[in-house]
Design an enzyme around this catalytic site. Sequence first.
Site, PDB file in Angstrom:
ATOM      1  N   THR A 100       3.979  -5.835  -7.707  1.00 11.77           N
ATOM      2  CA  THR A 100       4.218  -5.627  -6.268  1.00 11.77           C
ATOM      3  C   THR A 100       2.997  -6.011  -5.449  1.00 11.77           C
ATOM      4  O   THR A 100       3.119  -6.460  -4.317  1.00 11.77           O
ATOM      5  CB  THR A 100       4.596  -4.149  -6.024  1.00 11.77           C
TER       6      THR A 100
ATOM      7  N   THR B 286       2.853  -1.846 -11.038  1.00 14.82           N
ATOM      8  CA  THR B 286       2.630  -0.427 -11.345  1.00 14.82           C
ATOM      9  C   THR B 286       3.504   0.077 -12.507  1.00 14.82           C
ATOM     10  O   THR B 286       3.154   1.049 -13.164  1.00 14.82           O
ATOM     11  CB  THR B 286       2.947   0.475 -10.124  1.00 14.82           C
ATOM     12  N   ASP B 287       4.647  -0.605 -12.729  1.00 14.12           N
ATOM     13  CA  ASP B 287       5.644  -0.014 -13.629  1.00 14.12           C
ATOM     14  C   ASP B 287       5.192   0.095 -15.087  1.00 14.12           C
ATOM     15  O   ASP B 287       5.569   1.046 -15.773  1.00 14.12           O
ATOM     16  CB  ASP B 287       6.972  -0.786 -13.526  1.00 14.12           C
TER      17      ASP B 287
HETATM   18  C1  SIN Z   1       5.253  -2.379  -8.790  1.00  6.98           C
HETATM   19  O1  SIN Z   1       4.304  -3.114  -8.990  1.00  6.98           O
HETATM   20  O2  SIN Z   1       5.118  -1.327  -8.092  1.00  6.98           O
HETATM   21  C2  SIN Z   1       6.642  -2.630  -9.279  1.00  6.98           C
HETATM   22  C3  SIN Z   1       6.844  -3.971  -9.870  1.00  6.98           C
HETATM   23  C4  SIN Z   1       6.018  -4.204 -11.093  1.00  6.98           C
HETATM   24  O3  SIN Z   1       5.711  -3.265 -11.825  1.00  6.98           O
HETATM   25  O4  SIN Z   1       5.708  -5.386 -11.350  1.00  6.98           O
END
Ligand code: SIN
Length: 321
Positions: free
Chosen positions: A14, A94-95
């Site tokens: 993200t 983040t995932d």
């Molecule tokens: C995020 O980064 O918050 C979600 C998408 C990802 O993990 O690439």
Amino acid sequence: MQNQKIVILGTGGTIAGLAKDASSNLDYTAAQVRVSDLVGAAPGLRSNSTMETEQVAQIDSKDMSFPVWTALAKRVQHHLARCDVEGVVITHGTDTVEETAYFLQAVLGPAKPVVLTCAMRPASALEPDGPQNLSDAILVAGHAGAQGVVVVCAGLVHSAVDVQKIHTQQLNAFGSGDAGVLGLVERNSLKMSRKWPLAQQIRAQAATKNIAILNQTEAWPKVDIVMNYAGASGAVVDALFVLGVQGIVVAGTGNGTVHQAMEAALLQAQAGGVQVVRATRCTQGRVLPRADDRFPHSDGLSPVKARISLMLRLMGVGVGI
Ligand code: SIN
């Protein structure tokens, strides 16, 4: 000119996401902006000549794969071995950032800092969190005495072993459980509350051997996670056994407890050569051993990290944790 540079590796997420409408923090596509452009947008703490960027991947981290992990570990190791590099920063979704952080700490056990960072809002947001997170990560990577793999988000520094994504929406989406954060970044300065992750538990030679094993491994060991819950059965475990799984991590209830029907299936799989590890679906606390344990516990690791640890063990990779 020793230890002057921070290398910033991009993998997507993200933090590199774009939405059609800047007011939307939900309807966006991750992994669109190149890492060189992300660095350009981060509040500057260092001159450009002391930073280098490299795009290792450009993915939504839910799609993280073993080839990307191997490529990333190789590039991190390459840059850390340079005497003009003081640390590496990685931009990531983040995932699964907690999994990548744990994987890199386990494989490399680096004596220099490797700082993963991320964002909850896309780069196109009216108030994106990525630029500040990236700037904080660069500051942490350049901090005297920094070492090991850490995750920096929302001004907090988490160790690779303890960090977990604990919120689906908030900017401060990560926690370190009972262990607590390693430190925090305040007004462009880092305040540490715990020691840096132990480095050199595996030596540089061991990291090189680990990378060689990853390079040669065409198919990683098949290790899956099953969860215990009210009314659980042994069906998923039985199916995995038939499919030839080599390891199963159980995200058990409470202190890693498992429904008797699932336990029977797990015991059968274990007798058939499957390595079974007991973790907990609780986000806080660790599984403690009991005298009548039928399966080894995860040594404080969350189910996703216990899975990585087991896969690496099955491959013969020495774990630098
Ligand atoms: C995020 O980064 O918050 C979600 C998408 C990802 O993990 O690439």
